[in-house]
Each structure stands twice: as C-alpha cells, then as structure tokens.
Design a protein around this motif. Sequence first.
Motif, PDB file in Angstrom:
ATOM      1  N   GLY A 265       0.815  -1.215   0.000  1.00 58.60           N
ATOM      2  CA  GLY A 265       0.000   0.000   0.000  1.00 58.60           C
ATOM      3  C   GLY A 265       0.846   1.261   0.000  1.00 58.60           C
ATOM      4  O   GLY A 265       0.580   2.204  -0.761  1.00 58.60           O
ATOM      5  N   ALA A 266       1.888   1.291   0.826  1.00 56.90           N
ATOM      6  CA  ALA A 266       2.752   2.472   0.905  1.00 56.90           C
ATOM      7  C   ALA A 266       3.441   2.735  -0.426  1.00 56.90           C
ATOM      8  O   ALA A 266       3.495   3.884  -0.900  1.00 56.90           O
ATOM      9  N   ASN A 267       3.978   1.683  -1.042  1.00 62.66           N
ATOM     10  CA  ASN A 267       4.688   1.855  -2.308  1.00 62.66           C
ATOM     11  C   ASN A 267       3.738   2.202  -3.454  1.00 62.66           C
ATOM     12  O   ASN A 267       4.061   3.028  -4.312  1.00 62.66           O
ATOM     13  N   PHE A 268       2.576   1.581  -3.483  1.00 63.86           N
ATOM     14  CA  PHE A 268       1.621   1.854  -4.557  1.00 63.86           C
ATOM     15  C   PHE A 268       1.108   3.290  -4.476  1.00 63.86           C
ATOM     16  O   PHE A 268       0.996   3.982  -5.506  1.00 63.86           O
ATOM     17  N   LEU A 269       0.808   3.748  -3.280  1.00 61.80           N
ATOM     18  CA  LEU A 269       0.263   5.102  -3.128  1.00 61.80           C
ATOM     19  C   LEU A 269       1.291   6.184  -3.438  1.00 61.80           C
ATOM     20  O   LEU A 269       0.944   7.247  -3.967  1.00 61.80           O
ATOM     21  N   SER A 270       2.562   5.938  -3.108  1.00 64.37           N
ATOM     22  CA  SER A 270       3.578   6.984  -3.234  1.00 64.37           C
ATOM     23  C   SER A 270       4.453   6.853  -4.477  1.00 64.37           C
ATOM     24  O   SER A 270       5.329   7.693  -4.693  1.00 64.37           O
ATOM     25  N   CYS A 271       4.238   5.815  -5.291  1.00 60.99           N
ATOM     26  CA  CYS A 271       5.089   5.606  -6.462  1.00 60.99           C
ATOM     27  C   CYS A 271       4.826   6.690  -7.514  1.00 60.99           C
ATOM     28  O   CYS A 271       3.681   6.906  -7.934  1.00 60.99           O
ATOM     29  N   SER A 272       5.867   7.373  -7.938  1.00 61.27           N
ATOM     30  CA  SER A 272       5.765   8.419  -8.968  1.00 61.27           C
ATOM     31  C   SER A 272       6.082   7.805 -10.329  1.00 61.27           C
ATOM     32  O   SER A 272       7.204   7.336 -10.554  1.00 61.27           O
ATOM     33  N   LEU A 273       5.112   7.807 -11.224  1.00 61.42           N
ATOM     34  CA  LEU A 273       5.303   7.202 -12.538  1.00 61.42           C
ATOM     35  C   LEU A 273       6.400   7.918 -13.300  1.00 61.42           C
ATOM     36  O   LEU A 273       6.409   9.151 -13.413  1.00 61.42           O
ATOM     37  N   ASN A 274       7.336   7.131 -13.814  1.00 59.01           N
ATOM     38  CA  ASN A 274       8.489   7.662 -14.553  1.00 59.01           C
ATOM     39  C   ASN A 274       9.324   8.639 -13.728  1.00 59.01           C
ATOM     40  O   ASN A 274      10.092   9.427 -14.283  1.00 59.01           O
ATOM     41  N   GLY A 275       9.150   8.598 -12.410  1.00 55.94           N
ATOM     42  CA  GLY A 275       9.935   9.464 -11.544  1.00 55.94           C
ATOM     43  C   GLY A 275       9.507  10.911 -11.550  1.00 55.94           C
ATOM     44  O   GLY A 275      10.213  11.777 -11.004  1.00 55.94           O
ATOM     45  N   LYS A 276       8.351  11.216 -12.136  1.00 58.79           N
ATOM     46  CA  LYS A 276       7.887  12.607 -12.224  1.00 58.79           C
ATOM     47  C   LYS A 276       7.196  13.024 -10.935  1.00 58.79           C
ATOM     48  O   LYS A 276       6.332  12.307 -10.422  1.00 58.79           O
ATOM     49  N   VAL A 277       7.571  14.176 -10.424  1.00 62.04           N
ATOM     50  CA  VAL A 277       6.989  14.690  -9.189  1.00 62.04           C
ATOM     51  C   VAL A 277       5.513  15.004  -9.420  1.00 62.04           C
ATOM     52  O   VAL A 277       5.127  15.569 -10.446  1.00 62.04           O
ATOM     53  N   GLY A 278       4.673  14.648  -8.431  1.00 60.22           N
ATOM     54  CA  GLY A 278       3.251  14.965  -8.501  1.00 60.22           C
ATOM     55  C   GLY A 278       2.411  13.935  -9.204  1.00 60.22           C
ATOM     56  O   GLY A 278       1.199  14.129  -9.365  1.00 60.22           O
ATOM     57  N   THR A 279       2.988  12.819  -9.636  1.00 63.43           N
ATOM     58  CA  THR A 279       2.215  11.787 -10.331  1.00 63.43           C
ATOM     59  C   THR A 279       1.755  10.658  -9.407  1.00 63.43           C
ATOM     60  O   THR A 279       1.058   9.749  -9.861  1.00 63.43           O
ATOM     61  N   SER A 280       2.132  10.707  -8.156  1.00 64.20           N
ATOM     62  CA  SER A 280       1.721   9.657  -7.205  1.00 64.20           C
ATOM     63  C   SER A 280       0.295   9.917  -6.720  1.00 64.20           C
ATOM     64  O   SER A 280      -0.199  11.052  -6.760  1.00 64.20           O
TER      65      SER A 280
END
Length: 291
Positions: free
Chosen positions: A237-252
């Motif tokens: 849950g922690a990783n899925f919620l906070s994962c930023s797609l392609n490392g872009k800020v604000g995509t989590s």
Amino acid sequence: FGSSHFDSRVAPHGTPCHPDNRASERGRAHATCARLGRRAMSDSDASGDSNISLEDGGFSFTEEAKKIPFRMQQVLLNWVFIVASAALILDFGALQDLLRGPVRMPHFFAELCNWFGVLSCLAWLLGFAILAHWLHQVGATPMGKAGCYLKLVASVFFNLQPMTGTMGDAMLGGGAGLWWSNLTGILFFHFGNIVSCTDFYLHAPPGAEKKKGWGYHGNLPITAMWIYQAATWFLVGANFLSCSLNGKVGTSFVPTTGLPVVICQVAGGFLLLLGSVVYTIWCDGFRNFNH
C-alpha cells in the motif's frame, strides 16, 4: 511413578502391608495400596502434562529449539532479518525527514536515507540466500522453496533503488534512484509471503499442531509468516500510493509525506521486525548461541 510419591509398603493410617496380617486385612491393605498407586500415577501424569503445557506456553523454548535441524543457520539469518527490519524503519524515518526538512541543507539523519536502504536491502538479500540454503538442507517442499526464491528476487529489486540513489545519476532517477524498483520488489516479496503461508496451510511444518495456539512452539514459524504477510500488505500500500510514474513529481496518488503512506510505512516496518523476533524466539536465538 507410584513409588516416587508414596511408600508402597504402608497403607493409610499406618496399616502395614505385611504377610503376617490376617488375609482380610492383607487384602484390604493391598487394595488400598493399589488405589494409591493408580492415584499417584494419575497425579504424576497430570503434573507432567501441566509442566509440558507451561513450558510450551512460555517464551523460553530452549529444549524444543534444539530439535530444529541446522539451528544456528536459523539464528544467523533471523538476526540478519532483525537488522534488515530495523534499518528499513530508519530508512523510512530518514526519508520523511529528508522530504519535510530543508531542501538545500538536509539534516545529517536525512542524508543517511539511502545508506540505511543499502544496509536493509543487502541484509534481506543475505538472509534469504541463507534461508534458501537451509530449506534445501532440510528438504523443504517445492512450494516452500518457491516462496523463498520469490523473496530472494524481491531483495535484488530492493537493492536497485538505494544503490542508484547513492550514485546520484540523473539518468537513474538522481537521489531518488529508480522509481519502479521498490514497487516491483515489494510485489515479489508479498507474493512470496502468500506462497509461504499457502505452503504452511497445505503442508504443515514438522512440530506444528493446528489444534494448538499461535504461541505453541511448533506453530511459531506459521505465526511469524502471517505477520510477515500482514507487513507486506501495508508496504504494498505504501509503495503503490507513493510511487511516482516515470519518476515525475506529482504523479503519485498520495504524497510520500501523506498520512496514509506514513502509517503504512511504520506499520509495515515494525511488523517485519516483529515477525523476525518471533522467528528468533522459535530458534532460541536470543538465548542459545551454541550448536
């Protein structure tokens, strides 16, 4: 057992069981002696059962743990897992400090974030490598080995993020490291825990008793594995919620500093530590460091 509780030549009230007594007295005395013998044996058995119950229900399993094959390997790998869990908790704490503190001059604790991650992930890799070796030595089930191998693969993915983050290469995500490695790793870890729990359900490990409690010595590996699975539910849950797609800020879905992520990180880290402690109690790794 009877002779340890009473003198078989003396009946109640001091009536001697002697051949010179009259036949009726001798018969009554012998019958009384026999009844006392049966009662003494029954008391002895009950006392023995009570002692076993008290021993199994406590937290000291020195004698039971000696029956674990290659026990010292279990002691070693579970201490490695304790270090890995503690370092992961520190990693989460340093990450939160890094994201909440000053950007240009981060605190010393925050700067250790990736190094805590390196220590934790290397320890998971080492621990599961030792566990795989132990499972082969004891002839574990194919499903049990598969669960371990999934977690061994997970630890490889875990190592990619802090290592690339320590490198600081912009092509690899800069200080944050590879954005996908932690999520991939925790999914492998979680699936491995599910496989291990299923294996314990289908093939009860030696010494396990389904009718006994969670704290029974033979059931402790099952208890610890379910604690591990609960931990990885939180960490997925922690990783899925906070994962930023392609490392872009604000995509989590939720910022890493958001309360749901923090709760999942803390709960997951401490449950992994608790599961490792339960495994260490099972192999008597806190008290007995001798073969």
